[in-house]
Scaffold this motif. Structure first.
Motif, short mmCIF file in Angstrom:
data_model
loop_
_atom_site.label_atom_id
_atom_site.label_comp_id
_atom_site.label_asym_id
_atom_site.label_seq_id
_atom_site.Cartn_x
_atom_site.Cartn_y
_atom_site.Cartn_z
N PRO A 385 1.05 -1.39 0.07
CA PRO A 385 0.05 -0.03 0.08
C PRO A 385 0.97 2.10 0.05
N VAL A 386 0.59 2.79 -0.69
CA VAL A 386 0.72 3.65 -0.81
C VAL A 386 0.13 4.61 -0.87
N ARG A 387 0.39 6.01 -0.33
CA ARG A 387 -0.69 7.10 -0.21
C ARG A 387 -0.33 7.85 -1.66
N VAL A 388 -1.22 8.20 -2.02
CA VAL A 388 -1.51 8.97 -3.52
C VAL A 388 -2.64 10.08 -3.12
N PHE A 389 -1.97 11.11 -3.59
CA PHE A 389 -2.41 12.48 -4.44
C PHE A 389 -3.15 12.14 -5.20
N GLY A 390 -4.34 13.06 -5.21
CA GLY A 390 -4.49 13.12 -6.78
C GLY A 390 -5.63 14.10 -7.28
N GLU A 391 -6.84 13.72 -8.43
CA GLU A 391 -7.49 14.60 -9.17
C GLU A 391 -8.76 12.86 -8.56
N CYS A 392 -9.68 13.08 -8.23
CA CYS A 392 -11.01 12.70 -8.92
C CYS A 392 -12.13 12.77 -8.94
N GLY A 393 -12.22 12.24 -10.59
CA GLY A 393 -12.93 12.80 -12.00
C GLY A 393 -14.07 11.50 -11.86
N PRO A 394 -14.94 12.31 -12.38
CA PRO A 394 -16.20 11.28 -13.20
C PRO A 394 -15.64 9.87 -13.61
N ARG A 395 -14.92 9.96 -14.57
CA ARG A 395 -14.50 8.30 -15.06
C ARG A 395 -12.93 7.94 -14.37
N GLY A 396 -12.92 8.17 -13.14
CA GLY A 396 -11.42 7.76 -12.82
C GLY A 396 -10.59 8.63 -11.86
N PHE A 397 -9.47 8.01 -11.49
CA PHE A 397 -8.84 9.03 -10.81
C PHE A 397 -7.34 9.20 -11.11
N THR A 398 -7.07 10.13 -10.98
CA THR A 398 -5.70 10.14 -11.79
C THR A 398 -4.62 10.77 -10.65
#
Length: 414
Positions: A385-398
């Protein structure tokens, strides 16, 4: 840019909306049966017979009201970003008196934007009467003409959304293309109606509508001084300018903030804050419901490395956060989220971030799957497991940045 420019699907809206009003707010009023109205180009947005006039054919709620900022000042006519180095005393001063000339300019611009929104509504109605399946057959010229009309109405936000709508119609890829086109038409209809009824909206939502239509605003409200952790930095570009987005997390306030910086084509923006650093700075928020954007008011030291990490949530918590954001801003494309313990795993032709503590997962967005950052994330995880920051939108996570399970620095993924 991240691939969060794609909207939520029809089945996702009820699950993500936080109340019935949000669930139904994006619906377009049905059009009656029959042939397209005169002047309709088959499958595209038509130029109605009244398009030559800058005024709507009938009174519209909110028309003629002065176009004012949240502090009572008229919104300026010219483009450009607000200054971020205003003296502190100016923030405490009383609002300046609005001159009659400035008020008249604001009223004229409000009338032009209102006329543009009313015209856009008529063109959307003609588009739906003509049918969405053949919308791409009209070619880009008609969409560009409609966007130009919105520019003439001094509503650049509406113009950009019309261009995006035209690009989506021209692409027409996938079995869900007509559904996505209808969703975007509904959101554009919702924005036009929100502007026409802006006098009935709560002020935070009205400020969001002004911003989405394309009106400039100045940062306001109390400044927030904090040790800001730089979560991610990435650039997007078009033919006119380069936009740099910098995501920050306040270690004391717990707030996630967005800084925007601009540069001419071929020239990088001046502001640069690499991921993993922390800076003692003061930020001033922009108006709007759930608005993450802030202005950098003052820095009190140079950025320095830090071992601080942002708190995370689960994959289901990320979806709940996105749904709450849609309640405040239905036109929101994505929300910033830090996932606490996820593992990147393959999923057919794609990838997903599987929650280590729940039987849930978020798909990785299509654009992120083609970038080297995904392989850096897979290598960093190694199945753990890792910690991930990104942008969560309607068709997935970046994914935009990640931290290992043990000690270690942030790894940029964008």
């Amino acid at each position: 840019m991240t691939d969060q420019g794609v909207r939520r699907t029809v089945t996702q809206v009820p699950a993500q909306a936080c109340d019935a009003a949000s669930d139904s707010a994006g619906e377009v009023a049905p059009c009656g049966p029959g042939e397209p109205s005169p002047g309709t180009a088959e499958g595209g947005i038509s130029a109605p017979a009244s398009a030559a006039s800058d005024a709507p054919s009938q009174p519209v709620p909110g028309q003629g009201a002065p176009l004012l900022g949240t502090a009572g000042e008229p919104v300026p006519d010219g483009p450009g970003e607000p200054s971020s180095d205003e003296p502190e005393a100016a923030a405490l001063a009383s609002p300046p008196t609005v001159s009659p000339a400035a008020r008249r300019r604001a009223e004229r611009r409000a009338e032009r934007v209102t006329a543009g929104a009313a015209e856009l509504e008529r063109r959307l109605a003609d588009l739906l009467r003509g049918g969405l399946i053949s919308a791409g057959q009209s070619g880009p010229a008609l969409w560009e003409e409609t966007a130009a009309r919105m520019v003439d109405a001094q509503a650049p936000g509406l113009a950009n959304r019309v261009r995006d709508l035209g690009a989506l119609a021209s692409a027409g890829v996938g079995a869900d293309a007509p559904v996505r086109l209808l969703e975007e038409c509904a959101l554009l209809h919702l924005l036009a109606q929100a502007w026409l009824r802006r006098d009935r909206l709560p002020e935070p939502l009205a400020a969001t509508v002004r911003s989405r239509v394309g009106l400039t605003a100045s940062p306001e409200g109390p400044a927030i001084r904090d040790d800001w952790l730089v979560l991610a930095q990435y650039d997007t570009s078009d033919s006119r300018l380069i936009t740099r987005r910098i995501w920050l997390h306040g270690t004391v306030s717990g707030r996630t903030a967005l800084l925007l910086s601009y540069g001419a084509p071929g020239r990088a923006p001046d502001l640069a804050l690499p991921a993993g650093l922390a800076v003692d700075a003061e930020l001033t928020p922009y108006p709007g419901a759930g608005q993450p954007r802030t202005a950098l008011t003052e820095r009190f030291g140079a950025p320095a490395p830090t071992t601080v990490r942002p708190p995370g949530t689960t994959t289901s918590g990320a979806l709940a956060r996105y749904g709450a954001a849609l309640r405040d801003d239905p036109w929101r494309v994505s929300v910033p989220v830090t996932l606490e313990r996820v593992v990147p795993v393959p999923d057919g032709d794609g990838w997903q971030l599987a929650d280590a503590d729940e039987d849930q997962a978020l798909p990785v967005g299509a654009a992120a799957r083609s970038r080297p950052g995904l392989w850096r994330l897979v290598a960093l995880s190694g199945g753990a497991p890792v910690r991930v920051f990104g942008e969560c939108g309607p068709r997935g996570f970046t994914p935009l940045a990640a931290w290992p399970q043990g000690p270690g620095e942030a790894v940029p993924l964008c």
